[in-house]
Design an enzyme around this catalytic site. Structure first.
Site, mmCIF file in Angstrom:
data_model
loop_
_atom_site.group_PDB
_atom_site.id
_atom_site.type_symbol
_atom_site.label_atom_id
_atom_site.label_comp_id
_atom_site.label_asym_id
_atom_site.label_seq_id
_atom_site.Cartn_x
_atom_site.Cartn_y
_atom_site.Cartn_z
ATOM 1 N N PRO A 1 7.581 22.137 -106.798
ATOM 2 C CA PRO A 1 7.555 20.740 -106.360
ATOM 3 C C PRO A 1 8.891 19.997 -106.384
ATOM 4 O O PRO A 1 9.086 19.042 -107.139
ATOM 5 C CB PRO A 1 6.557 20.106 -107.329
ATOM 6 C CG PRO A 1 6.722 20.893 -108.585
ATOM 7 C CD PRO A 1 6.983 22.302 -108.128
ATOM 8 N N CYS A 2 9.792 20.373 -105.499
ATOM 9 C CA CYS A 2 11.076 19.678 -105.406
ATOM 10 C C CYS A 2 10.895 18.244 -104.905
ATOM 11 O O CYS A 2 11.761 17.395 -105.150
ATOM 12 C CB CYS A 2 12.036 20.447 -104.518
ATOM 13 S SG CYS A 2 11.411 20.823 -102.868
ATOM 14 N N HIS A 3 9.763 17.970 -104.264
ATOM 15 C CA HIS A 3 9.504 16.607 -103.777
ATOM 16 C C HIS A 3 9.297 15.616 -104.921
ATOM 17 O O HIS A 3 9.326 14.412 -104.705
ATOM 18 C CB HIS A 3 8.291 16.600 -102.837
ATOM 19 C CG HIS A 3 7.028 17.083 -103.466
ATOM 20 N ND1 HIS A 3 6.737 18.434 -103.599
ATOM 21 C CD2 HIS A 3 5.987 16.415 -104.021
ATOM 22 C CE1 HIS A 3 5.563 18.557 -104.195
ATOM 23 N NE2 HIS A 3 5.087 17.347 -104.467
#
Length: 165
Positions: free
Chosen positions: A134-136
């Protein structure tokens, strides 16, 4: 991203945020990219395999996620195609719980490299497994939506789906 010395199997799915190309190796899911995002991989030589077990699991879990029925992914991941530093950052991303966010500075401190904020940002931007890694969930220090290879509108939509905005 260039995958070397390994067979890549792939499939494509539609999501509420656009098409996603998934890639797997014998070791696990190695990629999930929104179509037309930055840092698109070199797909030459990839074999389309909609029946690959890891890809089928990823398709089902992503469908559940986008429908609001899944809050955690349970997939074998192959992050071995990044540098050691990138792999460290990508592993740290996996520790950010759904519905929460962090900053690039905090992430840098979490991996023991508080002065490496720019390098951490670059590694986050090169994350090969969008949504699942989850880089977001990484925001600017002031909480602003900054940098997302899939586009800021997708980042915002993902965070809204997760209840983080």
């Amino acid at each position: 991203m260039k995958f070397k010395n390994t067979t890549i199997r792939s499939t494509r799915i539609d999501s509420t945020l656009g098409g996603i190309v998934l890639a797997a190796t014998d070791h696990g899911l190695a990629g999930a990219w929104f179509e037309r995002q930055r840092h698109w991989p070199d797909t030459a030589g990839w074999q389309v395999d909609d029946a690959h077990p890891v890809l089928r699991q990823a398709v089902a879990q992503l469908a559940d996620y986008f429908a609001g029925r899944r809050r955690h992914f349970d997939l074998p991941l192959d992050l071995s195609h990044g540098t050691a530093f990138q792999q460290t950052v990508w592993q740290a991303l996996l520790a950010i719980p759904i519905g929460r966010t962090t900053s690039y500075g905090t992430l840098s401190s979490d991996i023991g490299k508080p002065a490496a904020v720019r390098a951490v940002g670059a590694a986050v931007g090169r994350n090969p497994i969008s949504v699942i890694v989850p880089c977001h969930r990484v925001l600017g220090t002031d909480g602003s939506l900054t940098g997302y290879a899939g586009g800021l509108e997708r980042k915002s939509a993902l965070l809204l789906l997760e209840g983080a905005l």
